[in-house]
Write a protein that holds these residues in place. Structure first.
Motif, PDB file in Angstrom:
ATOM      1  N   UNK A  33       0.908  -1.409   0.014  1.00 33.34           N
ATOM      2  CA  UNK A  33      -0.134  -0.129  -0.008  1.00 33.34           C
ATOM      3  C   UNK A  33       0.745   1.186   0.023  1.00 33.34           C
ATOM      4  N   UNK A  34       0.476   2.167  -0.760  1.00 29.22           N
ATOM      5  CA  UNK A  34       1.317   3.499  -0.915  1.00 29.22           C
ATOM      6  C   UNK A  34       0.211   4.445  -0.272  1.00 29.22           C
ATOM      7  N   UNK A  35       0.721   5.349   0.615  1.00 25.39           N
ATOM      8  CA  UNK A  35      -0.017   6.431   1.146  1.00 25.39           C
ATOM      9  C   UNK A  35       0.107   7.512   0.259  1.00 25.39           C
ATOM     10  N   UNK A  36      -1.428   7.935  -0.186  1.00 22.46           N
ATOM     11  CA  UNK A  36      -1.747   8.874  -0.920  1.00 22.46           C
ATOM     12  C   UNK A  36      -1.474  10.210  -0.745  1.00 22.46           C
ATOM     13  N   UNK A  37      -0.892  10.611   0.560  1.00 19.94           N
ATOM     14  CA  UNK A  37      -0.548  11.830   0.912  1.00 19.94           C
ATOM     15  C   UNK A  37       1.048  11.816   0.973  1.00 19.94           C
ATOM     16  N   UNK A  38       1.818  10.914   1.287  1.00 22.47           N
ATOM     17  CA  UNK A  38       3.099  10.951   1.246  1.00 22.47           C
ATOM     18  C   UNK A  38       3.913  10.120  -0.049  1.00 22.47           C
ATOM     19  N   UNK A  39       3.282   9.345  -0.547  1.00 17.34           N
ATOM     20  CA  UNK A  39       3.760   8.686  -1.565  1.00 17.34           C
ATOM     21  C   UNK A  39       4.574   7.415  -0.902  1.00 17.34           C
ATOM     22  N   UNK A  40       4.614   7.417   0.174  1.00 17.64           N
ATOM     23  CA  UNK A  40       5.731   6.179   0.859  1.00 17.64           C
ATOM     24  C   UNK A  40       4.703   5.108   1.080  1.00 17.64           C
ATOM     25  N   UNK A  41       5.604   3.814   0.932  1.00 19.66           N
ATOM     26  CA  UNK A  41       4.896   2.536   1.463  1.00 19.66           C
ATOM     27  C   UNK A  41       4.592   2.539   2.862  1.00 19.66           C
ATOM     28  N   UNK A 141     -11.233   9.001  -1.187  1.00 20.10           N
ATOM     29  CA  UNK A 141      -9.700   8.935  -1.614  1.00 20.10           C
ATOM     30  C   UNK A 141      -9.394   7.700  -2.161  1.00 20.10           C
ATOM     31  N   UNK A 142      -8.319   7.919  -2.961  1.00 20.01           N
ATOM     32  CA  UNK A 142      -7.819   6.741  -3.902  1.00 20.01           C
ATOM     33  C   UNK A 142      -6.422   6.522  -3.306  1.00 20.01           C
ATOM     34  N   UNK A 143      -6.021   5.133  -3.314  1.00 22.67           N
ATOM     35  CA  UNK A 143      -4.787   4.848  -3.330  1.00 22.67           C
ATOM     36  C   UNK A 143      -4.298   3.866  -4.116  1.00 22.67           C
ATOM     37  N   UNK A 144      -3.177   3.822  -4.924  1.00 23.33           N
ATOM     38  CA  UNK A 144      -2.670   2.911  -5.700  1.00 23.33           C
ATOM     39  C   UNK A 144      -1.619   1.905  -4.885  1.00 23.33           C
ATOM     40  N   UNK A 145      -2.229   0.608  -4.912  1.00 19.95           N
ATOM     41  CA  UNK A 145      -1.319  -0.257  -4.203  1.00 19.95           C
ATOM     42  C   UNK A 145      -0.505  -1.192  -5.528  1.00 19.95           C
ATOM     43  N   UNK A 146       0.627  -1.583  -5.015  1.00 27.50           N
ATOM     44  CA  UNK A 146       1.482  -2.144  -5.885  1.00 27.50           C
ATOM     45  C   UNK A 146       1.790  -3.659  -5.866  1.00 27.50           C
ATOM     46  N   UNK A 147       1.453  -4.549  -6.562  1.00 23.07           N
ATOM     47  CA  UNK A 147       1.416  -5.935  -6.424  1.00 23.07           C
ATOM     48  C   UNK A 147       3.028  -6.375  -6.288  1.00 23.07           C
ATOM     49  N   UNK A 148       2.831  -7.071  -4.758  1.00 21.28           N
ATOM     50  CA  UNK A 148       4.066  -7.733  -4.457  1.00 21.28           C
ATOM     51  C   UNK A 148       4.425  -9.035  -4.793  1.00 21.28           C
TER      52      UNK A 148
END
Length: 149
Positions: A33-41, A141-148
């Protein structure tokens, strides 16, 4: 006979990317999961499917070394109150609806609030756009999650 073997080998090689795409055609798996405010995992969430509905549990948190590495959900209410966030179900009830997964709910453990949720696979299944909202999807709000995996 030799041409038949070559044709079978070529067909197998061409089918392999299709199998990989089919495996990624579902949100089932582990997502960063990537924080939509900070851009950090923020975390790793494992999404599973049971009875046609998706569920997501937090497996790992990415936190600075000076913070509690196994925090509790102090802002949560009910059965989740003061429970460890690692291992907590934060996403449930999403069902496939065309190209989206809708009708679910998502918990924000930092705020202890539950929101309606929907999710959409992007980039051939390598990303998952997860939206939490109140009322209508436009109010959220939306977050973009990246497949691990």
């Amino acid at each position: 006979m030799r041409h038949l073997k070559k044709a079978a080998l070529i067909a197998t090689m061409l089918a392999m990317p299709l199998v990989a795409m089919a495996q990624n055609a579902s949100p089932v798996g582990v997502w960063k999961t990537i924080d939509d405010e900070t851009g950090k995992p923020k975390s790793l969430v494992r999404i599973t499917e049971e009875g046609g509905a998706l569920t997501g549990k937090i497996e790992k948190l990415f936190r600075p070394a000076d913070q509690d590495q196994n925090p509790k959900c102090t802002s949560c209410e009910g059965a989740r109150k003061d429970q460890p966030i690692i291992g907590m179900t934060i996403l449930w009830g999403l069902k496939k609806d065309g190209n989206e997964y809708t009708g679910g709910e998502i918990l924000d453990p930092a705020k202890g609030k539950t929101y309606k949720s929907k999710a959409t696979l992007k980039d051939n299944g390598s990303k998952l756009e997860v939206r939490g909202y109140i009322g209508a999807p436009m109010f959220g709000r939306s977050q973009t999650w990246v497949r691990e995996q």
